[in-house]
Design a protein around this motif. Structure first.
Motif, PDB file in Angstrom:
ATOM      1  N   THR A 123      18.703  14.964   5.320  1.00  0.00           N
ATOM      2  CA  THR A 123      20.115  15.329   5.406  1.00  0.00           C
ATOM      3  C   THR A 123      20.830  14.456   6.429  1.00  0.00           C
ATOM      4  O   THR A 123      22.036  14.267   6.344  1.00  0.00           O
ATOM      5  N   GLU A 124      20.075  13.911   7.377  1.00  0.00           N
ATOM      6  CA  GLU A 124      20.665  13.030   8.370  1.00  0.00           C
ATOM      7  C   GLU A 124      21.246  11.785   7.715  1.00  0.00           C
ATOM      8  O   GLU A 124      22.281  11.286   8.134  1.00  0.00           O
ATOM      9  N   GLU A 125      20.594  11.311   6.670  1.00  0.00           N
ATOM     10  CA  GLU A 125      21.045  10.106   5.994  1.00  0.00           C
ATOM     11  C   GLU A 125      22.431  10.278   5.376  1.00  0.00           C
ATOM     12  O   GLU A 125      23.168   9.303   5.232  1.00  0.00           O
ATOM     13  N   ASN A 126      22.789  11.490   4.994  1.00  0.00           N
ATOM     14  CA  ASN A 126      24.096  11.735   4.376  1.00  0.00           C
ATOM     15  C   ASN A 126      25.252  11.475   5.338  1.00  0.00           C
ATOM     16  O   ASN A 126      26.369  11.239   4.904  1.00  0.00           O
ATOM     17  N   TYR A 127      24.993  11.518   6.629  1.00  0.00           N
ATOM     18  CA  TYR A 127      26.042  11.301   7.624  1.00  0.00           C
ATOM     19  C   TYR A 127      26.281   9.820   7.917  1.00  0.00           C
ATOM     20  O   TYR A 127      27.197   9.483   8.652  1.00  0.00           O
ATOM     21  N   TYR A 128      25.439   8.953   7.366  1.00  0.00           N
ATOM     22  CA  TYR A 128      25.530   7.531   7.687  1.00  0.00           C
ATOM     23  C   TYR A 128      25.682   6.643   6.447  1.00  0.00           C
ATOM     24  O   TYR A 128      25.374   5.471   6.494  1.00  0.00           O
ATOM     25  N   VAL A 129      26.186   7.175   5.357  1.00  0.00           N
ATOM     26  CA  VAL A 129      26.317   6.402   4.122  1.00  0.00           C
ATOM     27  C   VAL A 129      27.340   5.276   4.301  1.00  0.00           C
ATOM     28  O   VAL A 129      27.064   4.112   3.989  1.00  0.00           O
ATOM     29  N   LYS A 130      28.526   5.593   4.785  1.00  0.00           N
ATOM     30  CA  LYS A 130      29.575   4.583   4.980  1.00  0.00           C
ATOM     31  C   LYS A 130      29.191   3.599   6.085  1.00  0.00           C
ATOM     32  O   LYS A 130      29.485   2.414   6.002  1.00  0.00           O
ATOM     33  N   THR A 131      28.515   4.107   7.105  1.00  0.00           N
ATOM     34  CA  THR A 131      28.068   3.248   8.193  1.00  0.00           C
ATOM     35  C   THR A 131      27.077   2.213   7.676  1.00  0.00           C
ATOM     36  O   THR A 131      27.195   1.023   7.986  1.00  0.00           O
ATOM     37  N   LYS A 132      26.115   2.657   6.882  1.00  0.00           N
ATOM     38  CA  LYS A 132      25.137   1.728   6.311  1.00  0.00           C
ATOM     39  C   LYS A 132      25.817   0.691   5.427  1.00  0.00           C
ATOM     40  O   LYS A 132      25.467  -0.485   5.454  1.00  0.00           O
ATOM     41  N   SER A 133      26.782   1.138   4.640  1.00  0.00           N
ATOM     42  CA  SER A 133      27.505   0.221   3.756  1.00  0.00           C
ATOM     43  C   SER A 133      28.240  -0.845   4.561  1.00  0.00           C
ATOM     44  O   SER A 133      28.181  -2.036   4.245  1.00  0.00           O
ATOM     45  N   MET A 134      28.917  -0.414   5.608  1.00  0.00           N
ATOM     46  CA  MET A 134      29.658  -1.357   6.440  1.00  0.00           C
ATOM     47  C   MET A 134      28.711  -2.347   7.112  1.00  0.00           C
ATOM     48  O   MET A 134      28.946  -3.556   7.092  1.00  0.00           O
ATOM     49  N   LEU A 135      27.641  -1.855   7.711  1.00  0.00           N
ATOM     50  CA  LEU A 135      26.698  -2.735   8.399  1.00  0.00           C
ATOM     51  C   LEU A 135      26.033  -3.700   7.425  1.00  0.00           C
ATOM     52  O   LEU A 135      25.770  -4.854   7.762  1.00  0.00           O
ATOM     53  N   SER A 136      25.787  -3.247   6.201  1.00  0.00           N
ATOM     54  CA  SER A 136      25.197  -4.103   5.186  1.00  0.00           C
ATOM     55  C   SER A 136      26.164  -5.228   4.805  1.00  0.00           C
ATOM     56  O   SER A 136      25.762  -6.388   4.675  1.00  0.00           O
ATOM     57  N   LYS A 137      27.447  -4.901   4.639  1.00  0.00           N
ATOM     58  CA  LYS A 137      28.452  -5.920   4.296  1.00  0.00           C
ATOM     59  C   LYS A 137      28.565  -6.974   5.394  1.00  0.00           C
ATOM     60  O   LYS A 137      28.819  -8.142   5.121  1.00  0.00           O
TER      61      LYS A 137
END
Length: 194
Positions: A123-137
């Protein structure tokens, strides 16, 4: 094979003077596993019934909690009852019931933990979806752990400051890229996906 086992048991003397107790226990154990469909159905019914009953009782006593302890207690009870009902006990039924119960509990505990690990997404991963996307870009995936350590979730992205990123030990270059990305593209990243 069940009829062969039944025939052998009927020809063996039932008096202890002619039969080794270990051999008789071994024979009863073989009958428990190969004793025909009705015997196997009874053993399976005992195992599943006791397991379900203990699980329900434990959940009720513990306020609806179903965890590894509940699972292991239920498995211990079903293993012990299986040992007693199937005749695997031999001369020392109590010790064999405890041994069977412990074996069932350990196997069930391991399976419960394994199933829990593979079936539930974090469930922790659900709080960082946009963060992961941004860091990946931005090519900065190696700073995900810094965001998690500082609890910089998706909800905090529009509020990020240089000092907040410095507090989670992100170097100056990546900090500038992250802040620039948030300022240039706030609509697409944060408001469009909410």
């Amino acid at each position: 094979m069940g009829t062969l086992t039944s025939d052998i048991s009927s020809t063996l003397p039932t008096q202890p003077n002619g039969v080794n107790p270990q051999a008789m226990a071994s024979l009863k154990q073989a009958q428990a596993f190969t004793g025909g469909p009705l015997l196997q159905a009874r053993n399976f019914a005992v195992m599943t019934g006791v397991n379900a009953g203990i699980t329900c009782a434990m959940k009720r006593l513990r306020g609806g909690v179903e965890d590894v302890q509940t699972s292991m207690v239920a498995a211990f009870g079903s293993g012990a009852m299986f040992s007693l009902v199937s005749g695997m006990g031999g001369p020392n039924q109590a010790a064999n019931a405890v041994t069977s119960g412990l074996f069932f509990a350990l196997v069930q505990g391991g399976l419960f933990k394994l199933g829990q690990k593979f079936s539930q997404p974090s469930t922790e991963e659900n709080y960082y979806v946009k963060t992961k996307s941004m860091l990946s870009k931005l090519g900065l995936q190696n700073y995900e752990k810094n965001f998690k350590k500082g609890l910089l979730t998706d909800n905090t992205l529009p509020l990020l400051t240089d000092s907040a990123l410095r507090d989670v030990k992100i170097p100056p270059g990546p900090r500038l890229l992250i802040l620039d990305h948030i300022q240039r593209d706030p609509e697409a990243e944060w408001k469009g996906k909410q």
